[in-house]
Scaffold this motif. Structure first.
Motif, PDB file in Angstrom:
ATOM      1  N   UNK A  78      32.764  28.035  -7.806  1.00  0.00           N
ATOM      2  CA  UNK A  78      31.728  28.736  -7.007  1.00  0.00           C
ATOM      3  C   UNK A  78      32.296  29.401  -5.751  1.00  0.00           C
ATOM      4  N   UNK A  79      33.441  28.919  -5.270  1.00  0.00           N
ATOM      5  CA  UNK A  79      34.003  29.493  -4.042  1.00  0.00           C
ATOM      6  C   UNK A  79      34.798  30.773  -4.308  1.00  0.00           C
ATOM      7  N   UNK A  80      34.801  31.249  -5.553  1.00  0.00           N
ATOM      8  CA  UNK A  80      35.697  32.353  -5.907  1.00  0.00           C
ATOM      9  C   UNK A  80      35.207  33.730  -5.433  1.00  0.00           C
ATOM     10  N   UNK A  81      33.964  34.064  -5.708  1.00  0.00           N
ATOM     11  CA  UNK A  81      33.532  35.452  -5.396  1.00  0.00           C
ATOM     12  C   UNK A  81      32.110  35.478  -4.846  1.00  0.00           C
ATOM     13  N   UNK A  82      31.854  34.647  -3.833  1.00  0.00           N
ATOM     14  CA  UNK A  82      30.505  34.660  -3.246  1.00  0.00           C
ATOM     15  C   UNK A  82      30.319  35.901  -2.376  1.00  0.00           C
ATOM     16  N   UNK A  83      29.147  35.994  -1.739  1.00  0.00           N
ATOM     17  CA  UNK A  83      28.809  37.243  -1.043  1.00  0.00           C
ATOM     18  C   UNK A  83      29.583  37.441   0.265  1.00  0.00           C
ATOM     19  N   UNK A  84      30.325  36.429   0.693  1.00  0.00           N
ATOM     20  CA  UNK A  84      31.242  36.626   1.812  1.00  0.00           C
ATOM     21  C   UNK A  84      30.640  36.512   3.200  1.00  0.00           C
ATOM     22  N   UNK A 112      14.747  43.883  -0.083  1.00  0.00           N
ATOM     23  CA  UNK A 112      13.903  44.076  -1.268  1.00  0.00           C
ATOM     24  C   UNK A 112      14.462  43.337  -2.477  1.00  0.00           C
ATOM     25  N   UNK A 113      15.779  43.439  -2.678  1.00  0.00           N
ATOM     26  CA  UNK A 113      16.376  42.846  -3.881  1.00  0.00           C
ATOM     27  C   UNK A 113      17.125  41.542  -3.582  1.00  0.00           C
ATOM     28  N   UNK A 114      17.170  41.160  -2.285  1.00  0.00           N
ATOM     29  CA  UNK A 114      17.892  39.962  -1.857  1.00  0.00           C
ATOM     30  C   UNK A 114      19.348  40.021  -2.337  1.00  0.00           C
ATOM     31  N   UNK A 115      19.935  41.182  -2.175  1.00  0.00           N
ATOM     32  CA  UNK A 115      21.329  41.379  -2.578  1.00  0.00           C
ATOM     33  C   UNK A 115      22.138  41.722  -1.325  1.00  0.00           C
ATOM     34  N   UNK A 116      23.300  41.075  -1.164  1.00  0.00           N
ATOM     35  CA  UNK A 116      24.158  41.325  -0.002  1.00  0.00           C
ATOM     36  C   UNK A 116      25.331  42.209  -0.421  1.00  0.00           C
ATOM     37  N   UNK A 117      25.594  43.234   0.383  1.00  0.00           N
ATOM     38  CA  UNK A 117      26.721  44.136   0.122  1.00  0.00           C
ATOM     39  C   UNK A 117      27.693  43.972   1.287  1.00  0.00           C
ATOM     40  N   UNK A 176      32.064  43.665  -1.937  1.00  0.00           N
ATOM     41  CA  UNK A 176      31.506  42.558  -2.728  1.00  0.00           C
ATOM     42  C   UNK A 176      29.981  42.692  -2.695  1.00  0.00           C
ATOM     43  N   UNK A 177      29.362  42.615  -3.850  1.00  0.00           N
ATOM     44  CA  UNK A 177      27.901  42.723  -3.945  1.00  0.00           C
ATOM     45  C   UNK A 177      27.406  41.451  -4.627  1.00  0.00           C
ATOM     46  N   UNK A 178      26.605  40.653  -3.937  1.00  0.00           N
ATOM     47  CA  UNK A 178      26.233  39.351  -4.514  1.00  0.00           C
ATOM     48  C   UNK A 178      24.753  39.066  -4.388  1.00  0.00           C
ATOM     49  N   UNK A 179      24.229  38.331  -5.364  1.00  0.00           N
ATOM     50  CA  UNK A 179      22.821  37.936  -5.279  1.00  0.00           C
ATOM     51  C   UNK A 179      22.339  37.249  -6.537  1.00  0.00           C
ATOM     52  N   UNK A 180      21.037  37.192  -6.700  1.00  0.00           N
ATOM     53  CA  UNK A 180      20.288  36.577  -7.813  1.00  0.00           C
ATOM     54  C   UNK A 180      20.325  35.052  -7.766  1.00  0.00           C
ATOM     55  N   UNK A 181      19.156  34.467  -7.947  1.00  0.00           N
ATOM     56  CA  UNK A 181      19.045  33.013  -8.123  1.00  0.00           C
ATOM     57  C   UNK A 181      18.494  32.789  -9.512  1.00  0.00           C
ATOM     58  N   UNK A 182      19.310  32.209 -10.381  1.00  0.00           N
ATOM     59  CA  UNK A 182      18.876  31.999 -11.761  1.00  0.00           C
ATOM     60  C   UNK A 182      18.929  30.513 -12.094  1.00  0.00           C
ATOM     61  N   UNK A 183      17.797  30.007 -12.569  1.00  0.00           N
ATOM     62  CA  UNK A 183      17.747  28.608 -13.007  1.00  0.00           C
ATOM     63  C   UNK A 183      17.949  28.584 -14.514  1.00  0.00           C
ATOM     64  N   UNK A 184      19.138  28.186 -14.928  1.00  0.00           N
ATOM     65  CA  UNK A 184      19.418  28.139 -16.375  1.00  0.00           C
ATOM     66  C   UNK A 184      20.462  27.060 -16.669  1.00  0.00           C
ATOM     67  N   UNK A 185      20.453  25.999 -15.886  1.00  0.00           N
ATOM     68  CA  UNK A 185      21.380  24.894 -16.119  1.00  0.00           C
ATOM     69  C   UNK A 185      22.815  25.292 -15.824  1.00  0.00           C
ATOM     70  N   UNK A 186      23.746  24.737 -16.613  1.00  0.00           N
ATOM     71  CA  UNK A 186      25.178  24.951 -16.348  1.00  0.00           C
ATOM     72  C   UNK A 186      25.750  26.113 -17.167  1.00  0.00           C
TER      73      UNK A 186
END
Ligand SMILES: Cc1cc2nc3c(=O)[nH]c(=O)nc-3n(C[C@H](O)[C@H](O)[C@H](O)COP(=O)(O)OP(=O)(O)OC[C@H]3O[C@@H](n4cnc5c(N)ncnc54)[C@H](O)[C@@H]3O)c2cc1C
Length: 417
Positions: A39-45, A297-302, A310-320
């Motif tokens: 998870x620490x590899x390519x977060x939104x910074x 609006x999209x909860x996306x960080x650039x 780096x462009x990061x976002x989305x919260x997805x609940x889908x287990x592992x």
């Protein structure tokens, strides 16, 4: 003291650094071939104490319904027969009251602000470089309604003494000049000048080297299978490379922590919340972001990271599930091409996903467990990069028998008892 750290994400590595510097005998285990590859590899910074807040807040359940219906939705739920997911979701809903939000936010801000100070000190002590910038972050509003709705956020910022600037369109362009080309797409923004940005992976790699130079040993390619214990506490950590023993054990396995704690009778309410990012090379520096622009609006960080965006976002609940979903990439591409159309080329972008280790109250879990010699440093959710340096200091102080510099009220496992 001999300390075994489980996990070499940004959290485990930062703890290893502080412990090794304090003279402890540190070994770090990780299944990957290098530090910071999950998870620490390519977060939104974003190193963002200013935005340290739980997701669970008043009004969020209603907003969630609206988000689920959006085309480029910031929230995706894949309903599953996973009791852990439903338990976690219900616990999150229980945290959506005003009172819980205030309490949880206060705890998060306490650690995040301390962490920013620790990071600045660490930078001064070591000269570590990680495409860092200290130019603040800008929350960008596309509608007047969003801008008018900042009142409550501003009250909270004031209450916590977080510096802020409420900006009109031209104010935003002053801080993010590339936005001049798309000035008709937004109405204003909220800037937090105290926030910073930087590449969490570069930081983790650099800090692992500094920890090694201070005597820490990293063992990669080691899969941890279970933790053995008796009445005296942990007796060994079993791995596919044999057992490891120490005087203290620190679990920093991110989203995977609950799996290894369950057999010990420790129920840790951490659930994986999947996120996505793309990283693209900058094609025209003047047309790229200067720091982080968070599209409300999209909860996306650039975020600008050196010569990359780096462009990061989305919260997805889908287990592992770690599969990459093209629809999420489309959302990230949509935001960056809409706001910075000439900044970089999305065709060559690296697409990535990671699992945020989220607690239902947003606050991480630090410190002792009911099993002697075992400590936790996990559950950092959306803010593990922001809270890493402070977590490292706190854990090193706890293990070294020193009083941590911040109050740990509400940051431990006991709050779920
Ligand atoms: C899209 C996205 C954007 C984000 N943006 C930000 C941001 O802007 N700012 C911010 O502060 N935070 C952000 N975050 C959150 C942040 O990235 C995380 O909180 C942080 O990386 C968690 O670090 P960690 O060390 O706890 O976990 P990890 O980095 O996942 O480390 C855990 C380690 O444990 C190892 N491991 C797990 N199980 C085993 C096992 N059985 N055996 C051996 N090793 C094992 C893994 O290999 C891994 O290296 C973001 C997250 C996502 C997904």
């Amino acid at each position: 003291m001999q300390v075994l750290i489980l996990g070499s994400g940004v959290i485990g590595t930062t703890i290893a650094y502080y412990l090794a510097k304090a003279g402890h005998e540190v070994t770090v285990l990780d299944r990957q071939r290098a530090p910071g590859l999950e998870t620490s590899y390519a977060n939104a910074g974003e190193v963002s104490p200013g935005y340290s807040a739980p997701w669970a807040g008043p009004g969020v359940p209603l907003k969630a319904v609206k988000w689920l219906l959006m085309r480029h939705s910031p929230l995706v739920i894949k309903p599953m027969l996973d009791p852990a997911m439903w338990r976690w979701g219900i616990a999150l809903l229980c945290n959506c009251t005003h009172a819980r939000y205030e309490l949880n936010k206060g705890r998060m801000v306490r650690l995040a602000e301390y962490s920013r100070d620790c990071l600045q000190q660490l930078r001064a002590d070591t000269g570590i470089r990680y495409d860092e910038r200290a130019l603040g972050t800008l929350q960008l509003f596309r509608t007047q309604k969003q801008l008018d709705g900042t009142g409550k956020d501003i009250e909270i910022l004031k209450a916590y003494g977080v510096p802020y600037q409420l900006l009109d369109r031209e104010g935003c362009v002053r801080h993010e000049p590339a936005l001049a080309a798309v000035r008709n797409k937004f109405v204003g923004g909220l800037r937090l000048p105290g926030d910073e940005t930087g590449d969490c992976f570069k930081f983790t790699q650099g800090l692992a080297q500094l920890a090694e130079a201070a005597g820490a040993r990293f063992r990669f390619g080691v899969g941890i299978t279970d933790i053995a214990h008796d009445a005296s506490g942990v007796t060994a950590v079993h791995t596919d490379a044999g057992p490891f023993r120490a005087e203290r054990y620190v679990m920093a396995l991110g989203s995977y922590s609950p799996k290894l704690l369950k057999p010990l009778g420790i129920r840790l309410p951490v659930y994986p919340v999947k996120g996505f990012s793309i990283t693209l090379p900058i094609s025209d520096a003047a047309m790229a972001p200067a720091s982080t622009v968070m599209d409300e609006t999209f909860k996306v960080a650039v975020t600008r990271l050196g010569e990359r965006i780096r462009v990061g976002g989305t919260a997805q609940l889908s287990g592992y599930d770690l599969r990459l979903d093209g629809r999420r990439r489309h959302t990230l591409e949509h935001v960056v091409t809409d706001l910075f159309p000439q900044g970089g080329k999305v065709e060559g972008a690296e697409f990535w996903t990671g699992l945020r280790p989220m607690t239902p109250d947003g606050t991480p879990v630090l410190g002792a467990t009911t099993v002697a010699k075992l400590l936790l440093a996990t559950g950092h959710g959306t803010l593990g990069w922001t809270m890493a340096a402070g977590t490292g200091r706190v854990m090193a102080d706890l293990i070294g028998g020193r009083k941590p510099e911040i109050d740990l009220e509400g940051l431990g496992l006991a709050r779920y008892a």
